[in-house]
Structures are given as structure tokens and as C-alpha cells.
Scaffold this active site. Sequence first.
Site, PDB file in Angstrom:
ATOM      1  N   GLN A   1      -7.596 -10.943   7.562  1.00  0.00           N
ATOM      2  CA  GLN A   1      -6.416 -11.762   7.733  1.00  0.00           C
ATOM      3  C   GLN A   1      -6.885 -13.161   8.121  1.00  0.00           C
ATOM      4  OE1 GLN A   1      -3.334  -9.735  10.027  1.00  0.00           O
ATOM      5  NE2 GLN A   1      -3.770  -7.801   9.038  1.00  0.00           N
TER       6      GLN A   1
ATOM      7  N   GLU B   1      -5.334  -8.460  -0.315  1.00  0.00           N
ATOM      8  CA  GLU B   1      -6.050  -8.178   0.936  1.00  0.00           C
ATOM      9  C   GLU B   1      -7.511  -7.975   0.583  1.00  0.00           C
ATOM     10  OE1 GLU B   1      -4.523  -5.258   3.739  1.00  0.00           O
ATOM     11  OE2 GLU B   1      -2.467  -5.713   3.118  1.00  0.00           O
TER      12      GLU B   1
ATOM     13  N   GLU C   1       0.824  -1.229   0.000  1.00  0.00           N
ATOM     14  CA  GLU C   1       0.000   0.000   0.000  1.00  0.00           C
ATOM     15  C   GLU C   1       0.849   1.267   0.000  1.00  0.00           C
ATOM     16  OE1 GLU C   1      -3.036  -0.207   3.086  1.00  0.00           O
ATOM     17  OE2 GLU C   1      -4.130  -1.736   1.960  1.00  0.00           O
TER      18      GLU C   1
ATOM     19  N   TYR D   1     -11.608  -3.614   1.605  1.00  0.00           N
ATOM     20  CA  TYR D   1     -12.307  -3.971   2.840  1.00  0.00           C
ATOM     21  C   TYR D   1     -13.727  -3.416   2.732  1.00  0.00           C
ATOM     22  CZ  TYR D   1      -7.785  -5.305   4.710  1.00  0.00           C
ATOM     23  OH  TYR D   1      -6.575  -5.923   4.913  1.00  0.00           O
TER      24      TYR D   1
HETATM   25  O1  AHR Z   1      -5.093  -5.771   7.251  1.00  0.00           O
HETATM   26  C1  AHR Z   1      -4.960  -4.600   8.004  1.00  0.00           C
HETATM   27  C2  AHR Z   1      -4.261  -3.478   7.226  1.00  0.00           C
HETATM   28  O2  AHR Z   1      -5.115  -3.038   6.197  1.00  0.00           O
HETATM   29  C3  AHR Z   1      -2.998  -3.852   6.503  1.00  0.00           C
HETATM   30  O3  AHR Z   1      -1.883  -3.801   7.335  1.00  0.00           O
HETATM   31  C4  AHR Z   1      -2.910  -2.821   5.435  1.00  0.00           C
HETATM   32  O4  AHR Z   1      -2.208  -3.263   4.298  1.00  0.00           O
HETATM   33  C5  AHR Z   1      -4.350  -2.465   5.143  1.00  0.00           C
HETATM   34  O5  AHR Z   1      -4.550  -1.104   5.119  1.00  0.00           O
END
Ligand code: AHR
Length: 500
Positions: A345, A291, A172, A243
Site C-alpha cells: 500500500q 495490488e 479478491e 505479494y
Molecule cells: O493489502 C493487504 C490485503 O492484501 C488487501 O486488503 C487484500 O486485498 C489482499 O489480500
Amino acid sequence: MRANIRLDLDHSLGEIDPRLFSGFLEHMGRAVYEGIYDPGSPLSDANGFRTDVGAALRTLGMPYVRYPGGNFVSNYDWRDGIGPPEDRPVRPDFAWRSIEPNTFGVDEFVRWCRWLNAEPMMAVNLGTLGPREAAELVEYCNLPGGTQWSDARRQHGNHEPHHIDLWCLGNEMDGPWQAGHCTAEAYAAKAQQAARLMKGIDPSIELVACGSSGRSMPTYLEWDRVVLEACWEDVEYISAHRYSRNTEDDSAWFLAEGVEIDRILDDYAGLIAYVRGVKKSDKRVSVAFDEWNVWYKNRQTDGGWSHAPHLIEEVYNLEDALVCAQFLNSFLRHADVVKIACIAQIVNVIAPILTSPDGILIQSIYYPLQLFSQHARGVSLTPVVDGPTYTAGARGEVPVVDVSASYDPASGVVSLFLVNRSLSQNIDVQVSFGARRATPNPTSTVLTGNDPKAHNTWEQPDVVKPAPGSASVGAEGLVHVRAPSLGLTVVHVPLEGEGK
Ligand code: AHR
């Protein structure tokens, strides 16, 4: 409600890469310490690996685990985590304001991966360190011996090289929160230099360049264009992250999240085609969606300078699991574009598995991953869906059923993954296979419930879990299946005369 789905086995997007079912482990909160690694716990083995966590992860069949970050990696020196544990420095972790004892490092991680039957996907620090330290880590891990760092590995008891074949060039780096954040041009120059040094040490490795950290970033896609144009010949993948959030508590809208995920992958498909065209290149670059998850309820990211603090231990409910299923549906529908994906995660930190000193709790989002990794085999098909739509708030009219399908020529089995986004209406689905017919014994599994907010707790751990569904074969070998509202239905259909 009713829907018809037509599948044409001769019309496939190509192989489903099993690496789509990979995971991400960061030095953050209780992911490593108290998560996968808990020396002294009666639940751990002689290496300190939690065996209950290992068993639950093994069931998910994760082919790769990305490590050690995340934001953590951008101020992490891998050299702190090697050698006799008692000699390793204790450091403050910039990303999560936590204390990092470095008792778990690269050698422990590789040992843990192999114990799990997974491969390591190693990220290098391109924030506060640079190409040289990245190449030295490749030397440490992958050279057989006879150089400073490969000999150091051998002295630490790892005679054989770790053979790490997949590497991430930072994390990132487009984000102002990232240690060493810089412009796309500066990152691209650094990434290209790192790539050339790393592949100079081991030409067999594959590399992931940092793409945008999200679609809401002001530099979304433009960052990726600059990076891809500069590093096209040096990398195999560009990363994407997402996310998903239901901050407005609007389940109808949230359950249409697959629309957004499709859009991101369509964006990357277009961008990659563009750069390929501009370069008149025959090379293929793919997406590593390294991610992805739902994350919005727990924003506790400040460790207060403690060791293994409880950070972002999100509680996952049914609707979150159905959004995770839509990530996976979208990955299958874009199997030609996305080759690697890591749920972020895996333990304690925004994770399908929570630990306590006494055991583990399986959260709702564990099950879509398990069902997809067990059943999505072979090639990805392109389902033609004729079904109802609903109004998903600002997203407008959206299909009620979100679908993907796989076909495994080796076993002759079609697997169908159906998310019914409706909060209240079941859907009777009829599936046809062109000239092919289903055998009389399809099976189905459902993950469903009445309450989108239903979730597992330590006291009631089985509130959200898969159960057998109903599927049958009718005239002309068509499959009939009931897809319950607010549910994921996975159908497993052996076809007549197919398979070896
Ligand atoms: O997964 C949590 C965080 O989210 C990670 O460290 C980062 O890459 C993202 O912003």
C-alpha cells in the site's frame, strides 16, 4: 561481467500508461488514521491531512489511488462515512478486527486525492452489499444533483460532483477470507449487474472486474476466464494481485522474482486474447495490477478490536526494493497488456512511507517507484539483451540483468531500467540504439549496496537511497554504463537529433 543491450526505437509496445505508477490506500492499521489523516497533529493541515506524507507521495507522482480496500471494502458501507463526522457510526471492521470510526470517508478521500494531485480509484462492496448500493455510490459521487444521493453530497458541502472515472467491482472475491466470497459464476453475475447499474448512472466510468487474488489460488485463471466471458462487454479491466515473498531466505532465488511477474502477465495476455477470440470481439480488456508489492515478514493482521493498530508495518530492505523494480520492469515490458498498477500500500501498511507523530521514514521500496514514475515516459521499447545468466534455485537459469526501456519522442530521451540480480558481480553494459546515437551527456542513478538486507531506520534513514551512477558515451554513440551488483541502475539518454 558484460552485457550488450540493443534498442530499436521503431519497435515499441506502445504507450506506457502513467497509471502504472498508482497506489493503494486501505482502511487498515495506520494507513488512513495516523497515516495520511491525522487531525490535531502539528504536521497536519486544517483538513487533517499530513503534509509531510502528502509531500512524499506527491514526489512519487501517483496518478490514481485505489480506496477503501482491499478486504476492508467487502463489509464496508460507504454511507457510514458521509455527513457530519459526529453523526457517523463507529463500526467493527470484519477484515482486520479493528474499530472503524468512519471519520474519514468518501468525501474526505476525494478531497485528499485532489490535494495530492491524484485521481480516486474507488472500490465498491460486492461482498455484503450489492449492485444497488454500488450504483448509489456512483450517484452520490458523479451526478450533479437533483436526486437523493447527489443532493446528499451537495448538502455535505460538495457542490460539484466528484467525477470519479475508475471503479473496482469488489476485491479478491475468489478468496475464502473475503466477506461474501462466492463462486466465479456468482461473482460474475453480481459484477455484471453492478456494472450495468453503475454505467447506467454514469456511462463514462471505467470498471475493473476482480481477477484472481494470486497465482497460487486453485481457481487461478479459470476464475478469470469465467468472469471475463460473462463481463467482457461490461468492464475495461481485470485485476491481478501479487505479494512476493522470500520466506526461505534465498536471495538468489528471490531476486529472480521478475520471472514470476512476467509469467502472470503472460498468462493474462493469453487469457484475454482467448476470450477476445472466442467472442470474436474487437474490444480490448487490459490488466489492472491493482495490488503488488513484497509482503511476508510482518503478518500481524489482527487489530484486537482497537483503532488504528500497528498492522503489517513491514520493514523493507534493498532486495525488496530490487524486486519492486522488477515488478515495474515487467509492467513496462507488458505495457500493451497492463494499463494500471497500484503499489499496495502507500503509508504504514506494507508501505514505502512510515509515519511517527514526529515525521516520516522513507523505506527502500519508495525509490524504484520514484525513479520509474519520473523517467518511464512515452513508449515502451523491447530491449534485446545478450548477457550472462545465473542459477536462481528452483527457478533455474535466469538472466543476471532484468531490463526495461522507454523512449519519449517528445524529449528524444531513452530511459533504461537495469536490475543487476547478482549478489557480487558488477556488470559493464553497452547499449546501442540502431541507427541512432546518444548525445555526449547521459546520466545515471543507482540504488545499490553490499547487503541485501540493508534497510533504513529512524536512526539511520539514508542507508538505502539513490546515488549518482556512471554512464558515458563511446564510439558510434553507444552508451557504456556500470550496473553494480545488487542494484537498480536507471540511465537517462538524450539521443542526437531526436525530440521536439
Ligand atoms: O493489502 C493487504 C490485503 O492484501 C488487501 O486488503 C487484500 O486485498 C489482499 O489480500
